[in-house]
Structures are given as structure tokens and as C-alpha cells.
Design an enzyme around this catalytic site. Structure first.
Site, PDB file in Angstrom:
ATOM      1  N   LEU A   8      63.314  53.117  22.932  1.00 22.71           N
ATOM      2  CA  LEU A   8      63.359  52.649  21.621  1.00 22.71           C
ATOM      3  C   LEU A   8      62.559  51.814  22.080  1.00 22.71           C
ATOM      4  CD1 LEU A   8      66.836  52.130  21.898  1.00 22.71           C
ATOM      5  CD2 LEU A   8      65.770  53.646  20.380  1.00 22.71           C
ATOM      6  N   ASP A 101      60.352  47.827  26.609  1.00 25.26           N
ATOM      7  CA  ASP A 101      59.903  46.934  27.149  1.00 25.26           C
ATOM      8  C   ASP A 101      60.871  46.295  28.549  1.00 25.26           C
ATOM      9  OD1 ASP A 101      62.284  46.324  26.024  1.00 25.26           O
ATOM     10  OD2 ASP A 101      61.968  44.419  24.685  1.00 25.26           O
ATOM     11  N   HIS A 360      19.091  43.859  49.405  1.00 24.81           N
ATOM     12  CA  HIS A 360      19.284  42.384  48.125  1.00 24.81           C
ATOM     13  C   HIS A 360      17.987  42.308  47.215  1.00 24.81           C
ATOM     14  CE1 HIS A 360      17.450  41.458  52.412  1.00 24.81           C
ATOM     15  NE2 HIS A 360      16.449  41.660  51.117  1.00 24.81           N
ATOM     16  N   SER A 402       8.726  45.342  49.437  1.00 25.17           N
ATOM     17  CA  SER A 402       9.249  44.333  48.338  1.00 25.17           C
ATOM     18  C   SER A 402       9.352  44.609  46.719  1.00 25.17           C
ATOM     19  CB  SER A 402       9.201  42.482  48.835  1.00 25.17           C
ATOM     20  OG  SER A 402      10.048  43.561  50.220  1.00 25.17           O
TER      21      SER A 402
END
Length: 454
Positions: A8, A101, A360, A402
């Protein structure tokens, strides 16, 4: 015996104060109704029939599946009326009624309930409560036999003193259901057709009324408002935490861990505080996950480490690989064995070979990076030209200086090197050094600009 299940799920849930149908509100990342459907499937019924009403189309769209039959209850006239809408589709020897529910109900509890049902036997799931306010009361005779269920609003003071409450979950012989539903009346305070009235009919017809109780009263707790929804969430997470710890997982604080999907875990796994697992996550032996991490639809191989504040989605960490802190691995990110991704590095659809490192401040998207390659800080794979995406390929033992920008499509051969600050727009042969930057000029006697007086 064959089984049909009716769920339900037609209620509006006004106390939720939400445009979302009540049964679609989530517990642990799945809708309440989704949890109930998953439990129903474990019972292997011949049919699962979901009675919908408020927000019917949204419910149907969210839960659509070949094994679900959706039945519309156009007017919400009570639980008995709701079940009656599914009658034309019911043909099994047993019919089990569940609620959309009530998401924490366990399959084992329902199996025990169903074991008591027969052609002349109906089974109720009841619960003993200190405060049963709002629950229908189980009325028994002097011999302890169930004779009726009285709804709270219709109960006398003596009946309200009864602590055994009706959960609403019941299993009935299918051959009897149509007759009972056809005899229901709405002559009550609510003016509704109560499913619970079939109990008195069954007693009058000479059937035995059996009862079963859940191991935990929270199994049958529904959610009518946001507070109850939060209580269900915490209970679910507590249940999950206990199960994981029993499987050999260390949770630094079980109250600060959330599973919003499913997880497979090995032994000696350590999970720090405020970790959220979503979707399907696989965690092998010896994995460590630091605090404040979110991991979704990912696999962490043996001995992998996810350091603090990292976010993984659709990623895989190989054996002994690590990422973070503050790493973001998006779908298609794969770290080979012992590969390393450090802080503020983002990967998307990128594969790092065994032992490769990006320590990094880098973005690596649509990239294939060979074993032992080192990615310097600030490296960017420029994979998007405003219309299309392109790949960057690096062989083994490449060294990226880098602050390099690698403009895809581009390929760097094994052992290639780029100088710091380079913009690489062409392929780099194996073993070559590529420099893609302007030559430095030092200007003697340079005078810095000064502020003009106003």
C-alpha cells in the site's frame, strides 16, 4: 504455497509537508517504497502489486520494473479499499499486505509470518509497545485468542490500555480475501474501509488468527513526518554498522558512518568518522578510509588507502594504491597497484599505471598514464576544445615537469620528459625532453611602476 504481495503506497503524507509523495522520501539513499519492494523480492512471490494514489505517476516512474504491477487507488478510502483495488490481479494461495512507508521490515520476519498462513489460518504481525498511541489494538479473548483489531480512534479507554499493537502487516489465505473485502463497511469515526475489520470476519468464519512479532520494534515503524524519517535513518545506519563490525570492519565511530546503497567488505578494513558510501562499493581486505570521505560506485582493492576529505565516484584503486587528502576521482578513474594521487588532484576517465604518481594540484582527464610516470604539481591535461574531448597518452617512466599543460590529443613516449611550465601541443618521442615555453630574459635596470598621485 504461492504468494502475492500487495504494497500500500497511495497515501499523501501531509505531515511531511512536501511535494514529494511520502513513500518516495529516502532512507539510506533509497526510497522507503524501494526498501519495501527489495524486501518483497526476497520472498520470491508470483506477483508484487503496488497500490498508488497521491503522486501516482512519480511513484510509477521511480519504481518502474517488469516485476511490479501498479494499481491505482483514485480515492483514498482506507486500507481495505486500497487492497480491493488489487483484487483482480491476485490469484495466489497466500496474500501478504505490506506498507510503502515501513521500510525496515526484515524478510526473515515476514517468512516467519507466512509460515503460519493456511487455508483456515490468517497471520498478523503485532508488536508490544510501551506507548501504542496511534496503533490499532489487538483484542484477545480470555483464552488469548485474537478476536478483533480496534483502531485507536475507535477504541474504548479499556481497549486503549492494551499494549499489543497492530502493525498493519498481515498474511491471509487468498481464497478468502475477496469475500471479506466485499463485506467491509465504512461505519466508523474515519468513514473508511478498514482492512483490519477482516479479522473479526475471519473469527466469525471460524478461522484461526495466528500472530508473530518482529525481533525489533523498529522494523515496523512507519514515517509520517520528518522526525520519524530521521529516526528510521539512524536506526538503519546503526543496523548496518553492527553488521559491518561483525564482518571485521573497524568503524572509528559507528554513529558517524552512513551507507546509502550496498557494500561488500573484506577483513581488517578501517573506516574513520563521517564517511559516506553510496551506490555499490567494494572494499577489500586491509583498506583504510580516512575521515570525511564520500565514496560512490567504486572499488578499493586490498591495502588501498583513501585519505581525508576525498571524493570518489565510479573509481577503482588498485592494491596498495592511495589517494588524498582532498582528492577527487570521477567516473573512469583507475589507479594501478601502488599508484599515488595526492592532495587537490582531480582525475576523470584517467588510468594511472602501477606506481604512477600525481602528487598535487593537477587535473588529469581522458588520460592514459603509464607505470612509474611522475606528474609534477600543477599539470593539466587540456582535453576539451569547446566542442570535443580528446585523450592524452603517456608511456611508462614519463616525467612531467611542474605546471605543464598537455594539449590533447597528444602522446608522450616511454621515458619522455617535459620541462616545467611547458605547453605541449605535439607528440614527444620516447626518451626526449620537450620544452614548450618562452626563453627567459633578464632586463637590467627594470623600474617597477609607481602609484600615480591623485
Amino acid at each position: 504455497m504461492s504468494l502475492d504481495i500487495v504494497i500500500l503506497a497511495a497515501g499523501q503524507g501531509t505531515r511531511m509537508r512536501s511535494a514529494l509523495p511520502k513513500v518516495l522520501h529516502p532512507v539510506a539513499g533509497n526510497s522507503m517504497l524501494g526498501h519495501v519492494v527489495a524486501t518483497a523480492r526476497q520472498l520470491q512471490p508470483q506477483g508484487i502489486h503496488v497500490v498508488i494514489g497521491h503522486g501516482a505517476e512519480r511513484v510509477r516512474e521511480r519504481l518502474a520494473a517488469d516485476d511490479l504491477n501498479f494499481v491505482l487507488q483514485a480515492e483514498q478510502l482506507g486500507t481495505g479499499h486500497a487492497v480491493a483495488q488489487a483484487l483482480p490481479a491476485l490469484s495466489a494461495e497466500r496474500v501478504l499486505i505490506l506498507y510503502g512507508d515501513v521500510p525496515l521490515i526484515e524478510a526473515d520476519t515476514l517468512r516467519r509470518l507466512l509460515a503460519q498462513v493456511g487455508p483456515e489460518r490468517l497471520a498478523l504481525l503485532t508488536v508490544d509497545l510501551v506507548d501504542p498511541s496511534g496503533y490499532g489494538r489487538i483484542v484477545r479473548d480470555a483464552a488469548g485468542r485474537v478476536v478483533a483489531i480496534v483502531e485507536h480512534k475507535d477504541a474504548s479507554p479499556e481497549q486503549r490500555a492494551i499494549c499489543e499493537g497492530n502493525t498493519g502487516i498481515l498474511a491471509v489465505p487468498g481464497a478468502r480475501l475477496a469475500d471479506w473485502l466485499g463485506r467491509l463497511s465504512n461505519d466508523n469515526v474515519q468513514g473508511e474501509y478498514y482492512l483490519t475489520d477482516v479479522i473479526a470476519m475471519a473469527v466469525a468464519d471460524g478461522l484461526t488468527i495466528a500472530t508473530e512479532q518482529p525481533q525489533d520494534a523498529m522494523e515496523v515503524q512507519g514515517a509520517n513526518d520528518r522526525l520519524q524519517l530521521a529516526q528510521l535513518e539512524r536506526h538503519y545506519q546503526s543496523r548496518v554498522a553492527r553488521r559491518l563490525m561483525a564482518q571485521g570492519v573497524t568503524l572509528r565511530d559507528p554513529a558517524r558512518f552512513d551507507l546509502r546503497g550496498e557494500v561488500e567488505v573484506g577483513r581488517d578494513v578501517l573506516i574513520d568518522v563521517n564517511v559516506i558510501l553510496e551506490g555499490k562499493v567494494i572494499i577489500e581486505d586491509g583498506v583504510e578510509i580516512g575521515p570525511n570521505c564520500t565514496i560512490k560506485d567504486s572499488t578499493l582493492r586490498r591495502g588501498a588507502q583513501v585519505k581525508a576529505n576525498s571524493h570518489l565516484e565510479g573509481a577503482e584503486l588498485g592494491e596498495g594504491a592511495d589517494c588524498g587528502p582532498f582528492a577527487r576521482l570521477r567516473p573512469g578513474a583507475v589507479l594501478g597497484a601502488k599508484a599515488h594521487v595526492g592532495n587537490f588532484v582531480e582525475l576523470k576517465n584517467a588510468v594511472l599505471g602501477e606506481g604512477a604518481k600525481a602528487g598535487h594540484l593537477s587535473y588529469l582527464g581522458d588520460a592514459e598514464i603509464g607505470a612509474r610516470t611522475n606528474i609534477g604539481a600543477g599539470t593539466i591535461t587540456c582535453n576539451y576544445d569547446g566542442a570535443n574531448k580528446f585523450r592524452t597518452v603517456m608511456g611508462e617512466d614519463v616525467f612531467i615537469g611542474s605546471n605543464s599543460a598537455l594539449v590533447a590529443p597528444v602522446e608522450l613516449g616511454a621515458g619522455a620528459t617535459t620541462g616545467a611550465g611547458s605547453v605541449i601541443t605535439e607528440d614527444v618521442p620516447a626518451g626526449n625532453l620537450a620544452l614548450g615555453r618562452g626563453r627567459q630574459r633578464n632586463i637590467e635596470g627594470w623600474q617597477r611602476p609607481t602609484k600615480q598621485k591623485k
